[in-house]
Motif scaffolding. Structure first.
Motif, mmCIF file in Angstrom:
data_model
loop_
_atom_site.group_PDB
_atom_site.id
_atom_site.type_symbol
_atom_site.label_atom_id
_atom_site.label_comp_id
_atom_site.label_asym_id
_atom_site.label_seq_id
_atom_site.Cartn_x
_atom_site.Cartn_y
_atom_site.Cartn_z
ATOM 1 N N TYR A 79 0.816 -1.216 0.000
ATOM 2 C CA TYR A 79 0.000 0.000 0.000
ATOM 3 C C TYR A 79 0.851 1.267 0.000
ATOM 4 C CZ TYR A 79 -4.534 -2.251 0.574
ATOM 5 O OH TYR A 79 -5.680 -2.968 0.357
ATOM 6 N N ARG A 80 2.098 1.179 0.461
ATOM 7 C CA ARG A 80 2.972 2.350 0.394
ATOM 8 C C ARG A 80 3.288 2.722 -1.051
ATOM 9 N NH1 ARG A 80 6.201 -0.377 4.551
ATOM 10 N NH2 ARG A 80 5.560 0.387 6.596
ATOM 11 N N ARG A 81 3.194 1.742 -1.932
ATOM 12 C CA ARG A 81 3.577 1.956 -3.326
ATOM 13 C C ARG A 81 2.392 2.106 -4.264
ATOM 14 N NH1 ARG A 81 7.172 -0.048 -0.372
ATOM 15 N NH2 ARG A 81 9.358 0.366 -0.835
ATOM 16 N N TRP A 82 1.294 1.441 -3.953
ATOM 17 C CA TRP A 82 0.110 1.506 -4.807
ATOM 18 C C TRP A 82 -1.114 1.763 -3.931
ATOM 19 C CZ3 TRP A 82 3.768 -2.463 -5.534
ATOM 20 C CH2 TRP A 82 4.490 -2.380 -6.733
ATOM 21 N N SER A 83 -2.004 2.620 -4.407
ATOM 22 C CA SER A 83 -3.183 2.963 -3.616
ATOM 23 C C SER A 83 -4.204 1.833 -3.593
ATOM 24 C CB SER A 83 -3.842 4.234 -4.177
ATOM 25 O OG SER A 83 -4.193 4.043 -5.538
#
Length: 223
Positions: A79-83
């Motif tokens: 989730y830090r990289r993709w919403s």
């Protein structure tokens, strides 16, 4: 929980927070803004999605939790990289993109064969085929996913094909009274049909030449 070393090396089993920091790259749709990139970690996550697709896991069953477990990371790392899953899948599609084949520009027939041979080779790649079938299956449920795939992959291939056909019309190798969009479908559809809709059918060598020669025979100028 065990912390990383003072020099920044992450401890075994940690969330790799230090390893995740790398030179930032261009942001992609669906990516969390301002997050430094770690290409190795992102590649691991993307590879995990491709592995699941290869095992015929449907997109509906690809939860972020399952993807994270497959990649050996925590959900927060993803989730830090993709919403969300849509943004991640867009990057998965981008990871399989290839440059269009270089065309000689001398023979319309040979350039058409090169473009169709490119599609044949992609159809033989299990990952590409699995991904394309997944995207098409989910097109209605995931319109953003389909739009992005069409804009970044499908349209570039089609533009190259249309350019060759326009050149063929200008040189008199292809009739000018045909709808060029229909012509493009006549050349590409047989290969795509086997690769996407009838994956049990073979994609033998020489198929690109067979399709091109058959269609060209019908669309050459009369007389």
């Amino acid at each position: 929980m065990t912390r990383g070393k003072r020099d920044g090396t992450p401890a075994e089993g940690a969330e790799r927070t230090t390893a995740e920091a790398a030179a930032p790259g261009a942001a992609c749709a669906g990516r969390r803004p301002g997050r430094p990139r770690n290409e190795a970690l992102e590649s691991t996550i993307i590879e995990s999605v491709l592995d699941l697709l290869e095992r015929d896991v449907p997109l509906a069953d690809l939860s972020i939790e399952r993807i994270a477990r497959e990649a050996g990371v925590g959900k927060a790392t993803v989730y830090r990289r993709w919403s969300g899953k849509t943004g991640l899948m867009l990057d998965v599609m981008r990871s399989l993109e290839e440059e269009n084949p270089e065309l000689s520009g001398e023979s319309v027939r040979d350039d058409l064969v090169s473009l169709l041979e490119f599609l044949r080779r992609r159809g033989l790649a299990k990952r590409n085929s699995a991904l394309m079938r997944t995207v098409i299956t989910q097109a209605k449920a995931q319109p953003e996913l389909w739009r992005e795939y069409h804009e970044t992959v499908v349209q570039a291939r089609r533009d190259a094909l249309l350019a060759v056909l326009r050149r063929g019309i200008a040189s008199g190798e292809v009739r000018g009274d045909c709808d060029i969009e229909v012509l493009a479908d006549l050349f590409a559809a047989p290969m795509l049909s086997r690769a996407l809709l009838h994956e049990w059918k073979e994609l033998p060598e020489g198929l690109a030449e067979q399709i091109v020669d058959t269609v060209l025979d019908g669309v050459r100028p009369r007389g």
